[in-house]
Scaffold this motif. Structure first.
Motif, mmCIF file in Angstrom:
data_model
loop_
_atom_site.group_PDB
_atom_site.id
_atom_site.type_symbol
_atom_site.label_atom_id
_atom_site.label_comp_id
_atom_site.label_asym_id
_atom_site.label_seq_id
_atom_site.Cartn_x
_atom_site.Cartn_y
_atom_site.Cartn_z
ATOM 1 N N VAL A 190 -13.695 31.879 -15.508
ATOM 2 C CA VAL A 190 -12.655 32.328 -16.441
ATOM 3 C C VAL A 190 -12.260 31.190 -17.378
ATOM 4 C CG1 VAL A 190 -10.277 33.141 -16.630
ATOM 5 C CG2 VAL A 190 -11.806 34.145 -14.925
ATOM 6 N N ALA A 191 -12.160 29.977 -16.845
ATOM 7 C CA ALA A 191 -11.804 28.822 -17.676
ATOM 8 C C ALA A 191 -12.835 28.614 -18.777
ATOM 9 C CB ALA A 191 -11.681 27.569 -16.818
ATOM 10 N N ASP A 192 -14.104 28.830 -18.465
ATOM 11 C CA ASP A 192 -15.156 28.688 -19.486
ATOM 12 C C ASP A 192 -14.990 29.712 -20.603
ATOM 13 O OD1 ASP A 192 -16.334 26.578 -18.166
ATOM 14 O OD2 ASP A 192 -17.853 27.800 -17.158
ATOM 15 N N LEU A 193 -14.466 30.883 -20.262
ATOM 16 C CA LEU A 193 -14.319 31.953 -21.256
ATOM 17 C C LEU A 193 -13.150 31.710 -22.209
ATOM 18 C CD1 LEU A 193 -15.052 35.015 -18.950
ATOM 19 C CD2 LEU A 193 -16.537 34.092 -20.736
ATOM 20 N N LYS A 194 -12.321 30.699 -21.917
ATOM 21 C CA LYS A 194 -11.257 30.331 -22.860
ATOM 22 C C LYS A 194 -11.845 29.658 -24.092
ATOM 23 C CE LYS A 194 -7.468 28.506 -21.265
ATOM 24 N NZ LYS A 194 -6.538 27.617 -20.523
ATOM 25 N N SER A 195 -13.026 29.072 -23.934
ATOM 26 C CA SER A 195 -13.702 28.449 -25.071
ATOM 27 C C SER A 195 -14.295 29.541 -25.965
ATOM 28 C CB SER A 195 -14.822 27.530 -24.578
ATOM 29 O OG SER A 195 -15.678 27.171 -25.650
ATOM 30 N N PRO A 196 -14.173 29.417 -27.283
ATOM 31 C CA PRO A 196 -14.677 30.462 -28.182
ATOM 32 C C PRO A 196 -16.181 30.432 -28.410
ATOM 33 C CG PRO A 196 -13.681 28.710 -29.465
ATOM 34 C CD PRO A 196 -13.458 28.344 -28.018
ATOM 35 N N SER A 197 -16.906 29.550 -27.719
ATOM 36 C CA SER A 197 -18.344 29.411 -27.992
ATOM 37 C C SER A 197 -19.099 30.718 -27.733
ATOM 38 C CB SER A 197 -18.932 28.270 -27.158
ATOM 39 O OG SER A 197 -18.714 28.499 -25.775
ATOM 40 N N TRP A 198 -18.794 31.414 -26.629
ATOM 41 C CA TRP A 198 -19.505 32.660 -26.319
ATOM 42 C C TRP A 198 -19.188 33.752 -27.335
ATOM 43 C CZ3 TRP A 198 -16.898 37.203 -24.863
ATOM 44 C CH2 TRP A 198 -15.527 37.060 -24.607
ATOM 45 N N VAL A 199 -17.976 33.695 -27.895
ATOM 46 C CA VAL A 199 -17.601 34.676 -28.919
ATOM 47 C C VAL A 199 -18.389 34.400 -30.194
ATOM 48 C CG1 VAL A 199 -15.696 35.581 -30.304
ATOM 49 C CG2 VAL A 199 -15.311 34.947 -27.911
ATOM 50 N N ARG A 200 -18.489 33.141 -30.562
ATOM 51 C CA ARG A 200 -19.247 32.791 -31.772
ATOM 52 C C ARG A 200 -20.731 33.135 -31.630
ATOM 53 N NH1 ARG A 200 -15.734 27.882 -31.810
ATOM 54 N NH2 ARG A 200 -14.216 28.190 -33.493
ATOM 55 N N GLU A 201 -21.219 33.151 -30.388
ATOM 56 C CA GLU A 201 -22.621 33.520 -30.150
ATOM 57 C C GLU A 201 -22.819 35.035 -30.095
ATOM 58 O OE1 GLU A 201 -23.544 31.602 -26.495
ATOM 59 O OE2 GLU A 201 -23.440 29.565 -27.343
ATOM 60 N N GLY A 202 -21.723 35.787 -30.163
ATOM 61 C CA GLY A 202 -21.829 37.249 -30.132
ATOM 62 C C GLY A 202 -22.216 37.807 -28.777
ATOM 63 N N ARG A 203 -21.855 37.094 -27.701
ATOM 64 C CA ARG A 203 -22.226 37.544 -26.355
ATOM 65 C C ARG A 203 -21.166 38.481 -25.795
ATOM 66 N NH1 ARG A 203 -23.556 32.593 -22.630
ATOM 67 N NH2 ARG A 203 -24.079 34.347 -21.258
ATOM 68 N N PRO A 204 -21.586 39.537 -25.091
ATOM 69 C CA PRO A 204 -20.609 40.469 -24.503
ATOM 70 C C PRO A 204 -19.985 39.887 -23.229
ATOM 71 C CG PRO A 204 -22.786 41.490 -24.822
ATOM 72 C CD PRO A 204 -22.965 40.014 -24.939
ATOM 73 N N LEU A 205 -18.873 40.478 -22.836
ATOM 74 C CA LEU A 205 -18.211 40.188 -21.561
ATOM 75 C C LEU A 205 -17.925 41.523 -20.898
ATOM 76 C CD1 LEU A 205 -16.575 38.560 -19.439
ATOM 77 C CD2 LEU A 205 -14.632 38.658 -21.030
ATOM 78 N N VAL A 206 -18.356 41.677 -19.643
ATOM 79 C CA VAL A 206 -18.116 42.913 -18.899
ATOM 80 C C VAL A 206 -17.371 42.575 -17.617
ATOM 81 C CG1 VAL A 206 -19.148 44.910 -17.753
ATOM 82 C CG2 VAL A 206 -20.212 43.973 -19.820
ATOM 83 N N MET A 207 -16.234 43.243 -17.408
ATOM 84 C CA MET A 207 -15.471 43.092 -16.174
ATOM 85 C C MET A 207 -15.452 44.428 -15.455
ATOM 86 S SD MET A 207 -12.381 40.568 -17.345
ATOM 87 C CE MET A 207 -12.193 41.289 -18.964
#
Length: 230
Positions: free
Chosen positions: A68-85
């Motif tokens: 979860v702490a890693d997901l605070k960084s916007p890098s995955w958003v800038r890469e256009g990667r999805p998140l599924v919970m």
């Protein structure tokens, strides 16, 4: 304010005009950054305030604090990667979805929160009013789209196609975060059409970050603990 006292034989050194100006500019910039963060969080339209710092990881060991702490960084958003919970009700999915969205907005990116059903209704209304393209463009441009209650209610074929169009427009360009009660194997019940379901699942899960929040409701457990303590 008087001149600072200085012992005999020493000279008080006052800040130069340039130093004072630099301090004022830094204060103004910090204030502007805070106001921009607040504006981006408001624009996301979260239903209630939730922060990751308030998530009780010890009550749901299925959720990794490091992930979860890693997901605070916007890098995955800038890469256009999805998140599924994926997980049952009461396991913290919405808290995580809003908390992560808030962190991304405060990092300076645009975020929009909405339930899947509300999004489908909004798209259907826009199509009927012949303004679907403009609404689609708005949802396509946002950096992170947070979809809550995904798969909670069954969609008709038209609604499923509209949702599919959103995922297609955003695929690998903009990030989409989904919180769902339904495991992947049950998604065909939501979308009806197996081929359409497979296409949507493919777009959501490709290169996705996956968090499984489990089946035990810590929200229900917290209520039971509170009653027992009375």
């Amino acid at each position: 304010m008087g001149v600072p006292f200085s012992p005999v034989g020493t000279v008080a050194v006052l800040p130069s005009p340039a130093a004072i100006l630099l301090d004022l500019l830094q204060i103004e910039r910090a204030d502007r950054d805070v106001r921009r963060q607040q504006r981006l969080v408001r624009a996301a339209k979260f239903p209630r305030p939730k922060r990751l710092e308030d998530f009780e990881f010890e009550k749901n060991p299925n959720v990794s604090a490091e992930v979860v702490a890693d997901l605070k960084s916007p890098s995955w958003v800038r890469e256009g990667r999805p998140l599924v919970m994926v997980g049952d009700s009461g396991t913290g999915k919405s808290h995580l979805l809003i908390g992560i969205g808030t962190a991304i907005a405060e990092a300076g990116l645009t975020v929009r929160y909405i339930t899947a059903q509300a999004l489908v209704n909004e798209l259907a209304e826009a199509e009927a009013a012949k303004r679907l393209s403009s609404l689609m463009a708005r949802y396509t441009k946002v950096d992170l789209l947070c979809l809550d209650d995904f798969g909670y209610a069954s969609l008709d074929k038209k609604g499923a196609k509209l949702l599919f169009q959103i995922f297609t427009e955003r695929e690998e360009r903009k990030a989409t975060a989904v919180a769902t009660n339904s495991p992947f194997a049950e998604w065909d019940k939501t979308f009806g059409d197996r081929r359409l379901c497979a296409a949507i699942a493919d777009r959501i899960t490709f290169r996705c970050n996956l968090i499984q929040t489990g089946t035990e409701s810590y929200r229900l457990q917290a209520t039971c603990d509170e009653r027992q303590s009375r």
